[in-house]
Design a protein around this motif. Structure first.
Motif, mmCIF file in Angstrom:
data_model
loop_
_atom_site.group_PDB
_atom_site.id
_atom_site.type_symbol
_atom_site.label_atom_id
_atom_site.label_comp_id
_atom_site.label_asym_id
_atom_site.label_seq_id
_atom_site.Cartn_x
_atom_site.Cartn_y
_atom_site.Cartn_z
ATOM 1 N N HIS A 66 -20.419 5.582 2.719
ATOM 2 C CA HIS A 66 -20.314 6.721 3.628
ATOM 3 C C HIS A 66 -21.350 7.736 3.151
ATOM 4 C CE1 HIS A 66 -18.502 9.608 6.316
ATOM 5 N NE2 HIS A 66 -18.425 10.478 5.330
ATOM 6 N N VAL A 67 -22.386 7.951 3.934
ATOM 7 C CA VAL A 67 -23.477 8.847 3.561
ATOM 8 C C VAL A 67 -23.571 9.958 4.603
ATOM 9 C CG1 VAL A 67 -25.942 9.005 3.065
ATOM 10 C CG2 VAL A 67 -24.715 6.909 2.511
ATOM 11 N N TYR A 68 -23.701 11.197 4.107
ATOM 12 C CA TYR A 68 -23.789 12.336 5.017
ATOM 13 C C TYR A 68 -24.506 13.492 4.317
ATOM 14 C CZ TYR A 68 -19.780 13.932 2.267
ATOM 15 O OH TYR A 68 -18.962 14.297 1.245
ATOM 16 N N ILE A 69 -24.834 14.514 5.081
ATOM 17 C CA ILE A 69 -25.452 15.730 4.559
ATOM 18 C C ILE A 69 -24.356 16.779 4.438
ATOM 19 C CG2 ILE A 69 -27.208 17.502 4.933
ATOM 20 C CD1 ILE A 69 -28.404 14.717 4.517
ATOM 21 N N ASN A 70 -24.180 17.353 3.241
ATOM 22 C CA ASN A 70 -23.120 18.348 3.052
ATOM 23 C C ASN A 70 -23.553 19.719 3.571
ATOM 24 O OD1 ASN A 70 -24.768 19.436 1.049
ATOM 25 N ND2 ASN A 70 -23.477 18.774 -0.644
ATOM 26 N N ASN A 71 -22.697 20.731 3.409
ATOM 27 C CA ASN A 71 -22.959 22.078 3.935
ATOM 28 C C ASN A 71 -24.189 22.729 3.305
ATOM 29 O OD1 ASN A 71 -20.749 21.858 5.559
ATOM 30 N ND2 ASN A 71 -19.371 22.905 4.148
ATOM 31 N N GLU A 72 -24.531 22.325 2.085
ATOM 32 C CA GLU A 72 -25.712 22.883 1.411
ATOM 33 C C GLU A 72 -26.997 22.139 1.792
ATOM 34 O OE1 GLU A 72 -22.903 22.015 -0.677
ATOM 35 O OE2 GLU A 72 -22.160 24.036 -0.273
ATOM 36 N N GLY A 73 -26.888 21.124 2.655
ATOM 37 C CA GLY A 73 -28.054 20.373 3.095
ATOM 38 C C GLY A 73 -28.441 19.236 2.164
ATOM 39 N N ASN A 74 -27.566 18.910 1.216
ATOM 40 C CA ASN A 74 -27.849 17.826 0.269
ATOM 41 C C ASN A 74 -27.213 16.517 0.733
ATOM 42 O OD1 ASN A 74 -29.136 19.626 -1.568
ATOM 43 N ND2 ASN A 74 -27.128 20.260 -2.306
ATOM 44 N N PRO A 75 -27.920 15.404 0.533
ATOM 45 C CA PRO A 75 -27.318 14.117 0.880
ATOM 46 C C PRO A 75 -26.215 13.767 -0.116
ATOM 47 C CG PRO A 75 -29.489 13.794 -0.081
ATOM 48 C CD PRO A 75 -29.293 15.269 0.052
ATOM 49 N N VAL A 76 -25.110 13.272 0.409
ATOM 50 C CA VAL A 76 -23.955 12.899 -0.399
ATOM 51 C C VAL A 76 -23.515 11.511 0.044
ATOM 52 C CG1 VAL A 76 -21.576 13.502 -1.015
ATOM 53 C CG2 VAL A 76 -23.228 15.309 -0.566
ATOM 54 N N GLY A 77 -23.050 10.715 -0.906
ATOM 55 C CA GLY A 77 -22.585 9.378 -0.556
ATOM 56 C C GLY A 77 -21.328 9.016 -1.324
ATOM 57 N N SER A 78 -20.548 8.117 -0.750
ATOM 58 C CA SER A 78 -19.366 7.609 -1.425
ATOM 59 C C SER A 78 -19.210 6.128 -1.088
ATOM 60 C CB SER A 78 -18.119 8.385 -0.995
ATOM 61 O OG SER A 78 -17.839 8.161 0.361
ATOM 62 N N LEU A 79 -18.562 5.420 -1.995
ATOM 63 C CA LEU A 79 -18.229 4.026 -1.742
ATOM 64 C C LEU A 79 -16.873 3.985 -1.054
ATOM 65 C CD1 LEU A 79 -19.232 2.373 -5.133
ATOM 66 C CD2 LEU A 79 -20.424 2.200 -2.947
ATOM 67 N N ASP A 80 -16.773 3.225 0.012
ATOM 68 C CA ASP A 80 -15.523 3.074 0.753
ATOM 69 C C ASP A 80 -15.149 1.600 0.766
ATOM 70 O OD1 ASP A 80 -15.446 5.808 1.438
ATOM 71 O OD2 ASP A 80 -16.813 5.431 3.096
ATOM 72 N N PHE A 81 -13.874 1.318 0.523
ATOM 73 C CA PHE A 81 -13.415 -0.062 0.481
ATOM 74 C C PHE A 81 -12.307 -0.242 1.513
ATOM 75 C CE2 PHE A 81 -11.402 -3.852 -1.305
ATOM 76 C CZ PHE A 81 -12.519 -4.605 -1.618
ATOM 77 N N HIS A 82 -12.501 -1.166 2.434
ATOM 78 C CA HIS A 82 -11.517 -1.484 3.465
ATOM 79 C C HIS A 82 -10.679 -2.646 2.928
ATOM 80 C CE1 HIS A 82 -13.625 1.168 6.223
ATOM 81 N NE2 HIS A 82 -14.731 0.657 5.708
ATOM 82 N N VAL A 83 -9.476 -2.343 2.500
ATOM 83 C CA VAL A 83 -8.628 -3.274 1.769
ATOM 84 C C VAL A 83 -7.918 -4.234 2.716
ATOM 85 C CG1 VAL A 83 -6.687 -3.450 0.169
ATOM 86 C CG2 VAL A 83 -8.286 -1.542 -0.034
ATOM 87 N N ASP A 84 -8.045 -5.542 2.412
ATOM 88 C CA ASP A 84 -7.312 -6.575 3.149
ATOM 89 C C ASP A 84 -6.014 -6.946 2.442
ATOM 90 O OD1 ASP A 84 -9.282 -6.772 5.102
ATOM 91 O OD2 ASP A 84 -10.351 -8.350 4.029
ATOM 92 N N SER A 85 -6.038 -6.930 1.107
ATOM 93 C CA SER A 85 -4.825 -7.230 0.351
ATOM 94 C C SER A 85 -4.821 -6.448 -0.955
ATOM 95 C CB SER A 85 -4.690 -8.730 0.081
ATOM 96 O OG SER A 85 -5.675 -9.149 -0.842
ATOM 97 N N ILE A 86 -3.610 -6.135 -1.394
ATOM 98 C CA ILE A 86 -3.406 -5.387 -2.636
ATOM 99 C C ILE A 86 -2.446 -6.176 -3.503
ATOM 100 C CG2 ILE A 86 -2.479 -3.291 -3.686
ATOM 101 C CD1 ILE A 86 -3.080 -1.831 -1.098
ATOM 102 N N LYS A 87 -2.817 -6.335 -4.764
ATOM 103 C CA LYS A 87 -1.926 -6.951 -5.741
ATOM 104 C C LYS A 87 -1.745 -5.929 -6.856
ATOM 105 C CE LYS A 87 -1.346 -10.987 -8.669
ATOM 106 N NZ LYS A 87 -1.965 -12.244 -9.120
ATOM 107 N N ILE A 88 -0.510 -5.541 -7.129
ATOM 108 C CA ILE A 88 -0.246 -4.579 -8.191
ATOM 109 C C ILE A 88 -0.072 -5.350 -9.488
ATOM 110 C CG2 ILE A 88 1.294 -2.775 -9.017
ATOM 111 C CD1 ILE A 88 1.874 -2.215 -6.004
ATOM 112 N N LEU A 89 -0.965 -5.095 -10.447
ATOM 113 C CA LEU A 89 -0.948 -5.797 -11.720
ATOM 114 C C LEU A 89 -0.063 -5.093 -12.741
ATOM 115 C CD1 LEU A 89 -4.754 -6.613 -11.886
ATOM 116 C CD2 LEU A 89 -2.913 -8.061 -11.033
ATOM 117 N N VAL A 90 -0.106 -3.767 -12.760
ATOM 118 C CA VAL A 90 0.728 -2.956 -13.647
ATOM 119 C C VAL A 90 1.200 -1.763 -12.839
ATOM 120 C CG1 VAL A 90 0.807 -1.573 -15.756
ATOM 121 C CG2 VAL A 90 -0.575 -3.655 -15.709
ATOM 122 N N PHE A 91 2.510 -1.562 -12.808
ATOM 123 C CA PHE A 91 3.052 -0.430 -12.082
ATOM 124 C C PHE A 91 2.767 0.861 -12.836
ATOM 125 C CE2 PHE A 91 5.236 -4.015 -10.326
ATOM 126 C CZ PHE A 91 5.286 -3.712 -8.981
#
Length: 120
Positions: A66-91
């Motif tokens: 996810h890449v966008y320009i923030n309010n200060e005009g700087n490019p910002v990015g984040s990693l986004d993960f669309h989860v199909d399955s979740i396995k809880i290894l440790v609660f």
């Protein structure tokens, strides 16, 4: 966090942290780096009761950016993960207890890698 969308579907949004540790060339000290990834899970909102800060999870799905320009005009990015399955290894409760034990050890002067750090 569960959000209700316009279509009546619910999505569970959470973040995971991937902790890494390495020793830079020519250095005696280890450097620790955490990479945070925003996750969304659309299949069941019931999973929200189990994914708490401190839980270890294994997720499968697809990753994007996810890449966008923030309010200060700087490019910002984040990693986004669309989860199909979740396995809880440790609660979360067990992971938090282990984190407290490791914090006490570190306070006594021992330097140990805390592998239970997972941020949500």
């Amino acid at each position: 966090m569960v959000q209700k969308r316009d279509e009546g579907k619910e999505v569970v949004n959470f973040s995971i942290a991937i902790n890494d540790r390495y020793k830079p060339k020519g250095s005696a000290e280890y450097k620790e780096v955490a990479t945070f990834i925003n996750c969304s899970y659309w299949l069941s909102s019931k999973v929200v009761q189990w994914i708490k800060k401190g839980a270890f999870v294994q997720v499968t799905g697809r990753i994007g950016m996810h890449v966008y320009i923030n309010n200060e005009g700087n490019p910002v990015g984040s990693l986004d993960f669309h989860v199909d399955s979740i396995k809880i290894l440790v609660f979360a409760k067990k992971a938090i207890s282990a984190e407290k034990r490791n914090s006490k050890r570190a306070a006594k002067g021992r330097k140990e890698k805390v592998t239970e750090d997972v941020s949500f």
